[in-house]
Design a protein around this motif. Sequence first.
Motif, mmCIF file in Angstrom:
data_model
loop_
_atom_site.group_PDB
_atom_site.id
_atom_site.type_symbol
_atom_site.label_atom_id
_atom_site.label_comp_id
_atom_site.label_asym_id
_atom_site.label_seq_id
_atom_site.Cartn_x
_atom_site.Cartn_y
_atom_site.Cartn_z
ATOM 1 N N ARG A 1 71.966 9.378 47.781
ATOM 2 C CA ARG A 1 73.192 9.452 46.973
ATOM 3 C C ARG A 1 72.875 9.711 45.501
ATOM 4 N N ALA A 2 71.821 9.064 44.989
ATOM 5 C CA ALA A 2 71.431 9.267 43.587
ATOM 6 C C ALA A 2 70.991 10.721 43.367
ATOM 7 N N ALA A 3 70.244 11.278 44.297
ATOM 8 C CA ALA A 3 69.800 12.671 44.150
ATOM 9 C C ALA A 3 70.998 13.620 44.122
ATOM 10 N N VAL A 4 72.000 13.333 44.934
ATOM 11 C CA VAL A 4 73.205 14.168 44.946
ATOM 12 C C VAL A 4 73.974 14.006 43.642
ATOM 13 N N ARG A 5 74.097 12.767 43.153
ATOM 14 C CA ARG A 5 74.806 12.527 41.871
ATOM 15 C C ARG A 5 74.108 13.247 40.732
ATOM 16 N N GLU A 6 72.772 13.148 40.691
ATOM 17 C CA GLU A 6 71.995 13.795 39.622
ATOM 18 C C GLU A 6 72.144 15.311 39.669
ATOM 19 N N ALA A 7 72.278 15.843 40.864
ATOM 20 C CA ALA A 7 72.398 17.293 41.012
ATOM 21 C C ALA A 7 73.772 17.799 40.577
ATOM 22 N N GLY A 8 74.777 16.902 40.666
ATOM 23 C CA GLY A 8 76.161 17.300 40.379
ATOM 24 C C GLY A 8 76.425 17.361 38.939
#
Length: 192
Positions: A185-192
């Motif tokens: 989830r953190a990797a997705v948030r950082e990518a967004g």
Amino acid sequence: MGTDSRERMVRSAAYLFRERGYSGTGFRDVIAHSGAPRGSIYHHFPGGKAQLAEEAVRYAGEFLNSGIVAAVEGGDPASAVEAFVGWWRQVLVKSEFRAGCPVVAVTVENNDDAPQLAAAAAAAFGRWQDTLATGLGNAGVADDRAARLARLIVAAVEGATILCRAHRDVAPLDDVVAELKEMTRAAVREAG
């Protein structure tokens, strides 16, 4: 001697490798478990036990990958982690912690006489990683990070499965999954 008995033998081999390993599973065991006619194993697997094991590893790899694919197509990479782990959790509990991953079972034994088994195991692990990385990439995570995170997921889940068997408890898997889902989830948030 149709493909049905052949498929049963492949599935039985994968099942038996989970609990007994490659060395601990013989043709007799596979025949007894699958209910296939005795002579059919030599007909379907002229390459011997290594051929049967290679196909069992492919089968297990594809079986598990299909669950990951379904979750990835849902769009949430954390759900893909859950799908990957959900099956292991069920196998561990149902077998009273006697069964693990048939791909790992074939991988960890010395198979210098059958290098195709290591290649089949590497392909299964690679396929899981690719599917997980695709889901992460579709969620916006950069390709290099998605690939590393996918490899971490596979390695952590396989390691947690081994710890669960040793401790006869699903807590290691539950802990690993909680952390992996948060990382995802953190990797997705950082990518967004």
